[in-house]
Design a protein around this motif. Structure first.
Motif, PDB file in Angstrom:
ATOM      1  N   ALA A 158     -35.211 100.510  -4.453  1.00 52.22           N
ATOM      2  CA  ALA A 158     -35.834 100.004  -3.223  1.00 52.22           C
ATOM      3  C   ALA A 158     -34.923  99.050  -2.441  1.00 52.22           C
ATOM      4  O   ALA A 158     -34.769  99.193  -1.230  1.00 52.22           O
ATOM      5  CB  ALA A 158     -37.170  99.338  -3.538  1.00 52.22           C
ATOM      6  N   PRO A 159     -34.302  98.055  -3.098  1.00 51.07           N
ATOM      7  CA  PRO A 159     -33.503  97.093  -2.317  1.00 51.07           C
ATOM      8  C   PRO A 159     -32.107  97.587  -1.941  1.00 51.07           C
ATOM      9  O   PRO A 159     -31.361  96.854  -1.304  1.00 51.07           O
ATOM     10  CB  PRO A 159     -33.390  95.879  -3.271  1.00 51.07           C
ATOM     11  CG  PRO A 159     -34.305  96.160  -4.425  1.00 51.07           C
ATOM     12  CD  PRO A 159     -34.411  97.639  -4.505  1.00 51.07           C
ATOM     13  N   VAL A 160     -31.764  98.808  -2.337  1.00 51.32           N
ATOM     14  CA  VAL A 160     -30.391  99.292  -2.148  1.00 51.32           C
ATOM     15  C   VAL A 160     -30.127  99.738  -0.717  1.00 51.32           C
ATOM     16  O   VAL A 160     -29.005  99.641  -0.213  1.00 51.32           O
ATOM     17  CB  VAL A 160     -30.101 100.445  -3.138  1.00 51.32           C
ATOM     18  CG1 VAL A 160     -28.792 101.148  -2.809  1.00 51.32           C
ATOM     19  CG2 VAL A 160     -30.072  99.912  -4.569  1.00 51.32           C
ATOM     20  N   HIS A 161     -31.151 100.219  -0.027  1.00 51.83           N
ATOM     21  CA  HIS A 161     -30.949 100.808   1.296  1.00 51.83           C
ATOM     22  C   HIS A 161     -30.503  99.767   2.320  1.00 51.83           C
ATOM     23  O   HIS A 161     -30.972  98.629   2.326  1.00 51.83           O
ATOM     24  CB  HIS A 161     -32.235 101.474   1.787  1.00 51.83           C
ATOM     25  CG  HIS A 161     -32.689 102.599   0.909  1.00 51.83           C
ATOM     26  ND1 HIS A 161     -32.073 103.826   0.885  1.00 51.83           N
ATOM     27  CD2 HIS A 161     -33.693 102.671   0.005  1.00 51.83           C
ATOM     28  CE1 HIS A 161     -32.677 104.611   0.014  1.00 51.83           C
ATOM     29  NE2 HIS A 161     -33.666 103.924  -0.540  1.00 51.83           N
ATOM     30  N   ALA A 162     -29.605 100.192   3.190  1.00 45.99           N
ATOM     31  CA  ALA A 162     -29.133  99.319   4.257  1.00 45.99           C
ATOM     32  C   ALA A 162     -30.205  99.175   5.337  1.00 45.99           C
ATOM     33  O   ALA A 162     -30.942 100.123   5.607  1.00 45.99           O
ATOM     34  CB  ALA A 162     -27.855  99.899   4.854  1.00 45.99           C
ATOM     35  N   PRO A 163     -30.261  97.967   5.957  1.00 45.70           N
ATOM     36  CA  PRO A 163     -29.524  96.768   5.582  1.00 45.70           C
ATOM     37  C   PRO A 163     -30.133  96.137   4.332  1.00 45.70           C
ATOM     38  O   PRO A 163     -31.349  96.018   4.228  1.00 45.70           O
ATOM     39  CB  PRO A 163     -29.693  95.858   6.794  1.00 45.70           C
ATOM     40  CG  PRO A 163     -31.000  96.283   7.403  1.00 45.70           C
ATOM     41  CD  PRO A 163     -31.104  97.752   7.154  1.00 45.70           C
ATOM     42  N   GLN A 164     -29.266  95.736   3.405  1.00 49.13           N
ATOM     43  CA  GLN A 164     -29.736  95.136   2.173  1.00 49.13           C
ATOM     44  C   GLN A 164     -30.289  93.734   2.434  1.00 49.13           C
ATOM     45  O   GLN A 164     -30.154  93.194   3.528  1.00 49.13           O
ATOM     46  CB  GLN A 164     -28.618  95.123   1.140  1.00 49.13           C
ATOM     47  CG  GLN A 164     -28.229  96.535   0.697  1.00 49.13           C
ATOM     48  CD  GLN A 164     -27.013  96.576  -0.189  1.00 49.13           C
ATOM     49  OE1 GLN A 164     -26.237  95.629  -0.252  1.00 49.13           O
ATOM     50  NE2 GLN A 164     -26.817  97.700  -0.875  1.00 49.13           N
ATOM     51  N   GLU A 165     -30.912  93.170   1.397  1.00 50.50           N
ATOM     52  CA  GLU A 165     -31.677  91.948   1.599  1.00 50.50           C
ATOM     53  C   GLU A 165     -30.846  90.816   2.185  1.00 50.50           C
ATOM     54  O   GLU A 165     -31.312  90.090   3.067  1.00 50.50           O
ATOM     55  CB  GLU A 165     -32.322  91.519   0.287  1.00 50.50           C
ATOM     56  CG  GLU A 165     -33.199  90.293   0.439  1.00 50.50           C
ATOM     57  CD  GLU A 165     -33.987  89.967  -0.812  1.00 50.50           C
ATOM     58  OE1 GLU A 165     -33.808  88.848  -1.330  1.00 50.50           O
ATOM     59  OE2 GLU A 165     -34.767  90.830  -1.278  1.00 50.50           O
ATOM     60  N   ASP A 166     -29.602  90.639   1.726  1.00 52.32           N
ATOM     61  CA  ASP A 166     -28.809  89.520   2.233  1.00 52.32           C
ATOM     62  C   ASP A 166     -28.518  89.669   3.716  1.00 52.32           C
ATOM     63  O   ASP A 166     -28.550  88.693   4.481  1.00 52.32           O
ATOM     64  CB  ASP A 166     -27.506  89.381   1.433  1.00 52.32           C
ATOM     65  CG  ASP A 166     -26.577  90.574   1.601  1.00 52.32           C
ATOM     66  OD1 ASP A 166     -27.063  91.723   1.566  1.00 52.32           O
ATOM     67  OD2 ASP A 166     -25.359  90.359   1.774  1.00 52.32           O
TER      68      ASP A 166
END
Length: 394
Positions: free
Chosen positions: A373-381
């Protein structure tokens, strides 16, 4: 021109926002049944994609101007939420094609005759489309940079060469949308429309990841692939206009996050089944009646219900063109929804212990899939940077 939007009434999708999110248990059940084998083999999920095609979902976002039903952001989010409950690999492949049609519905960029051909073929069979943008050295375009993939002018078109990473659905794509730089004295960048069966296309590093194993997100190398001169969109000088806008794209960010909430809902369903079926000898009743299980079930439900509210309400506001709904709010909704989905599945696995990590039940697969889930761009940072920059008025 007509597009098959409800070809098979037995597996059609009712996306009325007032109904339960799992509006088509028959569809999700079939995808979940097939997902077990595809997850183990890593093979392209052709039969599952056919199921999605027969439900009319691969063309749901085709614009009304082209004879499609013109599904917008909220409906797309609900479609992917439902598919994600069955098989997120299939849902992700579907998402890429839906996003292409959605963009074309808003702002046509493809050559008219070519897009008409794609729609005509889509009536008869699944036609899959996806961008090829990420590169080994460049990484994700969300972080900026010029693609190393080069399009060289030929006598009657372009010759495209380069390597792309994480091209979801690569083995089944009818069209690769390849982001490349021209070899002109003043280089331009654009997206070159490359037919999937073109000579010179080779899968050079196969997808072998923890989760979404059937998504076929392989590395693809293009070696002097011929493209007609007019089969390029968005060609222009490299600069701010050609960079990926991380604040834009709510039409993709919110549905993608909904896909993974669907995965978490599937994990929740197994958690509930286990809780009702498990009757320890020393307890004498299902563990679902224990305070520990009820408390965790409550926390999981709060996490997922909140995520769905953020995503579906945000998507509805995007559809309504609500001027008070900002790109930063959409990014924030996705960040929180991803966090909630991951956390919900972790809670279920933790409470079940060893059974939660056993390959014999679906929860182990859901746990692996939700890590994507968190891998897709744009990533969390990157998302938090954009949100923080806006919050600080910088």
């Amino acid at each position: 021109m007509t597009v098959n939007s409800r070809a098979n009434p037995d597996i059609s999708l009712d996306v009325n926002p007032e109904v339960d999110p799992d509006v088509n248990p028959g569809l999700t059940a079939r995808l979940a049944e097939l997902a077990v084998g595809y997850d183990r083999s890593g093979a392209f999920p052709a039969e599952s994609i056919q199921v999605v095609h027969e439900a009319g979902l691969l063309t749901a976002t085709v614009g009304e101007r082209y004879g499609g039903r013109g599904a917008r952001v909220e409906e797309t989010a609900r479609i992917l939420h439902t598919l994600g409950r069955g098989d997120p690999s299939v849902a992700l492949i579907t998402a890429m094609t839906l996003n292409t049609h959605a963009r074309e519905a808003v702002r046509p960029t493809w050559p008219e005759e070519l897009y008409a051909r794609v729609l005509k073929e889509s009536e008869q069979r699944p036609v899959l489309v996806n961008h090829a943008r990420v590169e080994p050295d460049l990484g994700s375009p969300a972080r900026g940079g010029l693609p190393a993939t080069v399009a060289r002018r030929t006598g009657d078109g372009w010759s495209v060469s380069g390597r792309k990473r994480f091209v979801t659905g690569a083995e089944g794509l009818d069209w690769f949308l390849v982001w490349a730089t021209t070899d002109e004295p003043e280089p331009r960048v654009g997206t070159f429309l490359v037919p999937g069966g073109s000579p010179g296309i080779e899968i050079t590093d196969r997808w072998d990841q923890l989760g979404l194993r059937a998504s076929g997100s392989h590395d693809v190398t293009f070696r002097d692939v011929e493209v007609p001169y007019e089969h390029v969109v968005g060609l222009g000088p490299h600069g701010p206009a050609s960079e990926q806008d991380n604040r834009a794209g709510a039409s993709l960010h919110l549905p993608l996050a909904a896909l993974y909430v669907g995965v978490a809902r599937a994990a929740q369903a197994f958690f509930h089944t286990f809780a009702h079926a498990r009757v320890p000898a020393n307890l004498g009743h299902p563990v679902a009646r224990t305070e520990r299980f009820r408390r965790t079930a409550g926390e999981i439900e709060v996490l997922l219900a909140t995520a769905e509210q953020l995503l579906f309400d945000g998507a509805a506001r995007v559809d309504a063109e609500d001027p008070t709904y900002t790109p930063e709010q959409a990014l924030g909704a996705r960040v929180l929804a991803d966090r909630h989905s991951v956390r919900a599945v972790e809670l279920a696995v933790r409470l079940l212990g060893n059974p939660g990590l056993a390959r014999g039940n679906p929860l182990e697969r859901h746990f692996r899939d939700i890590q994507c889930a968190p891998v897709h761009a744009p990533q969390e940072d990157v998302s938090l940077l954009a949100i923080g920059t806006k919050a600080l008025d910088l």
